[in-house]
Design a protein around this motif. Sequence first.
Motif, PDB file in Angstrom:
ATOM      1  N   LYS A   1       0.717  -0.493  -0.311  1.00 53.59           N
ATOM      2  CA  LYS A   1      -0.029  -0.340   0.114  1.00 53.59           C
ATOM      3  C   LYS A   1       0.507   1.189   0.063  1.00 53.59           C
ATOM      4  CE  LYS A   1      -3.952   1.955   2.244  1.00 53.59           C
ATOM      5  NZ  LYS A   1      -3.953   2.811   3.843  1.00 53.59           N
ATOM      6  N   ILE A   2       0.488   1.835  -1.465  1.00 55.88           N
ATOM      7  CA  ILE A   2       2.023   2.620  -0.967  1.00 55.88           C
ATOM      8  C   ILE A   2       0.627   4.618  -0.873  1.00 55.88           C
ATOM      9  CG2 ILE A   2       3.073   2.265  -2.282  1.00 55.88           C
ATOM     10  CD1 ILE A   2       2.443   3.182  -4.436  1.00 55.88           C
ATOM     11  N   LYS A   3       1.155   5.324  -0.867  1.00 55.44           N
ATOM     12  CA  LYS A   3       0.907   6.560  -0.808  1.00 55.44           C
ATOM     13  C   LYS A   3       2.054   7.414  -0.702  1.00 55.44           C
ATOM     14  CE  LYS A   3      -2.031   9.688   1.750  1.00 55.44           C
ATOM     15  NZ  LYS A   3      -3.070  10.038   2.308  1.00 55.44           N
ATOM     16  N   GLY A   4       1.662   8.561  -1.731  1.00 56.43           N
ATOM     17  CA  GLY A   4       2.778  10.177  -1.496  1.00 56.43           C
ATOM     18  C   GLY A   4       2.243  11.018  -0.570  1.00 56.43           C
ATOM     19  N   LEU A   5       3.193  12.150  -0.649  1.00 48.56           N
ATOM     20  CA  LEU A   5       2.821  13.085  -0.060  1.00 48.56           C
ATOM     21  C   LEU A   5       2.111  14.234  -0.553  1.00 48.56           C
ATOM     22  CD1 LEU A   5       6.535  14.166   1.704  1.00 48.56           C
ATOM     23  CD2 LEU A   5       4.493  13.217   2.384  1.00 48.56           C
ATOM     24  N   LYS A   6       1.131  15.472   0.028  1.00 48.66           N
ATOM     25  CA  LYS A   6      -0.432  15.559  -0.472  1.00 48.66           C
ATOM     26  C   LYS A   6      -0.340  14.985  -1.796  1.00 48.66           C
ATOM     27  CE  LYS A   6       2.923  19.449   1.302  1.00 48.66           C
ATOM     28  NZ  LYS A   6       3.512  20.911   1.042  1.00 48.66           N
ATOM     29  N   ASP A   7      -0.577  13.932  -1.412  1.00 52.02           N
ATOM     30  CA  ASP A   7      -1.698  12.722  -3.329  1.00 52.02           C
ATOM     31  C   ASP A   7      -2.967  14.413  -3.237  1.00 52.02           C
ATOM     32  OD1 ASP A   7       0.038  11.377  -3.713  1.00 52.02           O
ATOM     33  OD2 ASP A   7      -1.191  10.188  -1.839  1.00 52.02           O
ATOM     34  N   GLU A   8      -3.608  14.502  -2.336  1.00 46.13           N
ATOM     35  CA  GLU A   8      -5.267  15.606  -2.978  1.00 46.13           C
ATOM     36  C   GLU A   8      -4.682  16.402  -4.075  1.00 46.13           C
ATOM     37  OE1 GLU A   8      -2.765  17.816   0.763  1.00 46.13           O
ATOM     38  OE2 GLU A   8      -2.792  15.665   0.482  1.00 46.13           O
ATOM     39  N   LEU A   9      -3.039  17.202  -4.554  1.00 41.40           N
ATOM     40  CA  LEU A   9      -3.230  17.853  -5.403  1.00 41.40           C
ATOM     41  C   LEU A   9      -3.232  17.714  -6.716  1.00 41.40           C
ATOM     42  CD1 LEU A   9      -0.192  19.962  -3.474  1.00 41.40           C
ATOM     43  CD2 LEU A   9      -2.578  20.428  -3.763  1.00 41.40           C
ATOM     44  N   LYS A  10      -2.922  15.903  -7.152  1.00 44.93           N
ATOM     45  CA  LYS A  10      -3.047  15.193  -8.017  1.00 44.93           C
ATOM     46  C   LYS A  10      -2.314  15.855  -9.009  1.00 44.93           C
ATOM     47  CE  LYS A  10      -8.239  14.228  -7.024  1.00 44.93           C
ATOM     48  NZ  LYS A  10      -7.826  13.602  -5.967  1.00 44.93           N
ATOM     49  N   LEU A  11      -1.118  15.762  -8.546  1.00 44.28           N
ATOM     50  CA  LEU A  11       0.285  16.284  -9.889  1.00 44.28           C
ATOM     51  C   LEU A  11       0.737  14.977 -10.277  1.00 44.28           C
ATOM     52  CD1 LEU A  11       1.827  18.817  -7.253  1.00 44.28           C
ATOM     53  CD2 LEU A  11       0.025  19.341  -9.105  1.00 44.28           C
ATOM     54  N   ASP A  12       0.780  13.593  -9.550  1.00 45.38           N
ATOM     55  CA  ASP A  12       0.825  12.727 -10.654  1.00 45.38           C
ATOM     56  C   ASP A  12       2.136  12.274 -10.394  1.00 45.38           C
ATOM     57  OD1 ASP A  12       1.103  10.538 -12.220  1.00 45.38           O
ATOM     58  OD2 ASP A  12       0.681  10.636 -14.000  1.00 45.38           O
ATOM     59  N   ILE A  13       2.539  11.907  -9.442  1.00 49.95           N
ATOM     60  CA  ILE A  13       4.027  12.820  -8.368  1.00 49.95           C
ATOM     61  C   ILE A  13       4.659  10.567  -8.295  1.00 49.95           C
ATOM     62  CG2 ILE A  13       3.170  14.071  -6.518  1.00 49.95           C
ATOM     63  CD1 ILE A  13       3.314  12.202  -4.339  1.00 49.95           C
ATOM     64  N   SER A  14       5.717  11.451  -8.547  1.00 51.58           N
ATOM     65  CA  SER A  14       6.604   9.543  -9.480  1.00 51.58           C
ATOM     66  C   SER A  14       7.586   9.394  -7.705  1.00 51.58           C
ATOM     67  CB  SER A  14       7.751  10.734 -10.196  1.00 51.58           C
ATOM     68  OG  SER A  14       7.310  10.175 -11.382  1.00 51.58           O
ATOM     69  N   VAL A  15       7.818  10.279  -6.261  1.00 51.94           N
ATOM     70  CA  VAL A  15       7.564   9.446  -5.193  1.00 51.94           C
ATOM     71  C   VAL A  15       6.745   8.942  -4.600  1.00 51.94           C
ATOM     72  CG1 VAL A  15       9.120   9.853  -3.276  1.00 51.94           C
ATOM     73  CG2 VAL A  15      10.050  10.619  -5.626  1.00 51.94           C
ATOM     74  N   THR A  16       7.322   7.450  -3.750  1.00 52.30           N
ATOM     75  CA  THR A  16       5.590   7.648  -3.300  1.00 52.30           C
ATOM     76  C   THR A  16       6.540   6.897  -2.092  1.00 52.30           C
ATOM     77  OG1 THR A  16       5.555   5.442  -4.340  1.00 52.30           O
ATOM     78  CG2 THR A  16       3.972   7.332  -5.312  1.00 52.30           C
ATOM     79  N   TYR A  17       5.210   6.635  -0.371  1.00 53.85           N
ATOM     80  CA  TYR A  17       6.195   6.140  -0.114  1.00 53.85           C
ATOM     81  C   TYR A  17       4.892   3.926   1.172  1.00 53.85           C
ATOM     82  CZ  TYR A  17       8.509  10.238   1.210  1.00 53.85           C
ATOM     83  OH  TYR A  17       8.773  11.550   1.027  1.00 53.85           O
ATOM     84  N   ILE A  18       6.219   3.792   1.487  1.00 53.17           N
ATOM     85  CA  ILE A  18       5.149   2.439   1.763  1.00 53.17           C
ATOM     86  C   ILE A  18       5.323   3.243   4.500  1.00 53.17           C
ATOM     87  CG2 ILE A  18       5.217   0.387   3.444  1.00 53.17           C
ATOM     88  CD1 ILE A  18       6.851  -0.083   0.799  1.00 53.17           C
ATOM     89  N   GLY A  19       4.290   2.842   4.445  1.00 51.28           N
ATOM     90  CA  GLY A  19       3.846   3.081   6.068  1.00 51.28           C
ATOM     91  C   GLY A  19       3.748   4.907   5.868  1.00 51.28           C
ATOM     92  N   LEU A  20       3.633   6.100   4.941  1.00 49.50           N
ATOM     93  CA  LEU A  20       2.740   7.362   5.280  1.00 49.50           C
ATOM     94  C   LEU A  20       1.907   7.491   5.768  1.00 49.50           C
ATOM     95  CD1 LEU A  20       4.661   9.746   4.221  1.00 49.50           C
ATOM     96  CD2 LEU A  20       2.222  10.283   2.664  1.00 49.50           C
ATOM     97  N   ASP A  21       0.499   7.181   5.861  1.00 52.11           N
ATOM     98  CA  ASP A  21      -0.726   6.933   6.841  1.00 52.11           C
ATOM     99  C   ASP A  21       0.120   6.698   8.341  1.00 52.11           C
ATOM    100  OD1 ASP A  21      -2.272   7.800   4.939  1.00 52.11           O
ATOM    101  OD2 ASP A  21      -2.828   5.576   5.012  1.00 52.11           O
ATOM    102  N   LYS A  22       1.250   5.370   8.294  1.00 56.29           N
ATOM    103  CA  LYS A  22       1.204   5.378   9.909  1.00 56.29           C
ATOM    104  C   LYS A  22       2.531   6.390  10.661  1.00 56.29           C
ATOM    105  CE  LYS A  22       3.678   2.310  12.606  1.00 56.29           C
ATOM    106  NZ  LYS A  22       4.477   0.614  12.737  1.00 56.29           N
ATOM    107  N   ALA A  23       3.085   7.288   9.695  1.00 60.13           N
ATOM    108  CA  ALA A  23       4.059   8.261   9.841  1.00 60.13           C
ATOM    109  C   ALA A  23       3.601   9.578  10.372  1.00 60.13           C
ATOM    110  CB  ALA A  23       5.079   8.021   8.990  1.00 60.13           C
TER     111      ALA A  23
END
Length: 197
Positions: A161-183
């Motif tokens: 399960k991956i997530k990016g920083l500020k996904d709500e901006l919908k910029l189609d980013i190329s860097v994502t994280y595992i464990g971002l929600d927990k952090a």
Amino acid sequence: MKRYGMVIDLERCVGCHACTISCKMENNLPEGCFNTWVEEWDAGEYPKVARVKLPKLCNHCVDAPCVKACPVNATFAVEGGIVVVDEEKCIGCGACVAACPYDARYMNNDTKKVGKCTFCIQRAEVGLLPACVSTCISHARFFGDLNDPESEVSKMVADNKIKGLKDELKLDISVTYIGLDKALKDGEPEERYRGGK
């Protein structure tokens, strides 16, 4: 067509800052300038307290605000989706620095030009990993072609399960994280309570 990307596993990151130092050395960055850095802060309440470690860098957005903000087209994406700055064209106005929602750009006081992460394009183009990935002692960073289902980075995206920083901006980013929600379960603290740049 290639699309380079990075996945950072926050469960593995130990906050050693090897990524920050190796990047500075590889890219010959002056004092005070960082292409990647690790922000750290304490989260939770006693006795359940944890140290959050959040590596950051340019997200190489497909819909990059910095590209749109540059008045002289000095910022653009090359093949593979890596966003770069042409130092010869850059006039040092800082419009792209202000436009970046990730605070991932800086003004190089030595050159009076803008600097940022380039995924170590000089290495990627010859099949090498970016310096931050190759020196990560806990193997928390994964890099490669997101469009190649056999690449390690694509497998990390598919299996986690991956997530990016500020996904709500919908910029189609190329860097994502595992464990971002927990952090970020308690949110990011105010700037003065974080490390980093």
